[in-house]
Motif scaffolding. Structure first.
Motif: not given
Length: 269
Positions: A223-230, A232-242
């Motif tokens: 298994k691999e860690h799921e990459t979080i997608r924001c 707000r900016c559609n970037g990866y590695g963080h969410n809307r709040q951060t």
């Protein structure tokens, strides 16, 4: 612990048991083990569970928590869904049979039951209809005809349902949930043995480990860690709040009611 309702329903589930554990994040930690199976429609069917935090606790102590967490309505809904099925097999099995139907396969008989099934690129699979086997191994593992066996049934107009396991039938699905989960009354009316009533279960002696507690659980092998997608900016590695990235402003189109018109009279003034 295994309830009688689950015990009676297990013979009608697929003969594959899955055991998994989940670490408890409460103050005293521990491990919750669960043994599950699949019913005829592929839904998870709980068989038994165990709490490794209190291995010596009597089963009667857990009844209070079972009364609050066991969903008797869940059994009733599954039972009612099984009664509404009009086909021979459950919906997921019927859909799988339609998916396995293929027109690009040609069966060539070796005898009454054995066939060599070929496709357009000269690949060959050996299908034994009497033994319900195929060299692709899907026929004997899932016990339902896959495209190679379906090609034989379609070519000779054989009823495909006779090669499907009973574990996919609507009767087996109903039998899984046929027994009733009896409700439990208030604690005042319980007939609790004195040996259970007098037992005192104290919290275990635990010691906090060194370092900071883990934030992410240790993944199983493969298994691999799921990459979080924001969002707000559609970037990866963080969410809307951060999110700290700059985002261009979105100018909303002006509605007709907000648009101002210049009339000749206003110009003359």
């Amino acid at each position: 612990m295994c309830l009688a309702t689950l015990k009676h329903g297990w013979p009608y589930c697929r003969p594959v048991i899955m055991v998994d554990g989940s670490a408890l994040k409460a103050r005293f930690g521990g491990m919750l083990l669960a043994a599950c199976d699949h019913d005829a429609n592929g839904s998870i069917f709980l068989l038994a569970f165990a709490n490794l935090l209190y291995p010596d606790a009597a089963f009667g102590i857990c009844v209070k928590h079972l009364a609050a967490n066991l969903k008797t309505r869940w059994f009733v809904e599954r039972r009612e869904e099984a009664l509404k099925i009009t086909s021979k097999l459950v919906p997921k099995a019927e859909k799988l049979i339609r998916t396995n139907f293929s027109l690009g396969l040609t069966p060539r008989p070796a005898d009454q039951f054995e066939y060599a099934v070929t496709n357009n690129v000269a690949q060959i699979w050996i299908v034994d209809m009497s033994g319900k086997t195929c060299t692709c191994r899907q026929f004997q593992v899932d016990q339902i005809p896959y495209p190679h066996a379906m090609a034989v049934c379609n070519h000779h107009r054989i009823d495909v349902y006779i090669y499907c396991s009973n574990y996919y039938t609507k009767d087996y699905l109903y039998a899984c949930y046929a027994h009733v989960v009896h409700p439990i009354g208030s604690a005042e009316g319980w007939d609790v043995p004195e040996e259970v009533r007098s037992q005192i279960v104290n919290p275990p002696n635990t010691k906090r480990g060194p370092g900071r507690p883990r934030v992410h659980r240790i993944l199983s092998q493969g298994k691999e860690h799921e990459t979080i997608r924001c969002g707000r900016c559609n970037g990866y590695g963080h969410n809307r709040q951060t999110c700290t990235n700059s985002v261009p402003l979105r100018i909303r189109p002006t509605t007709r009611s907000q648009t101002s018109f210049t009339t000749p009279s206003s110009v003359m003034r």
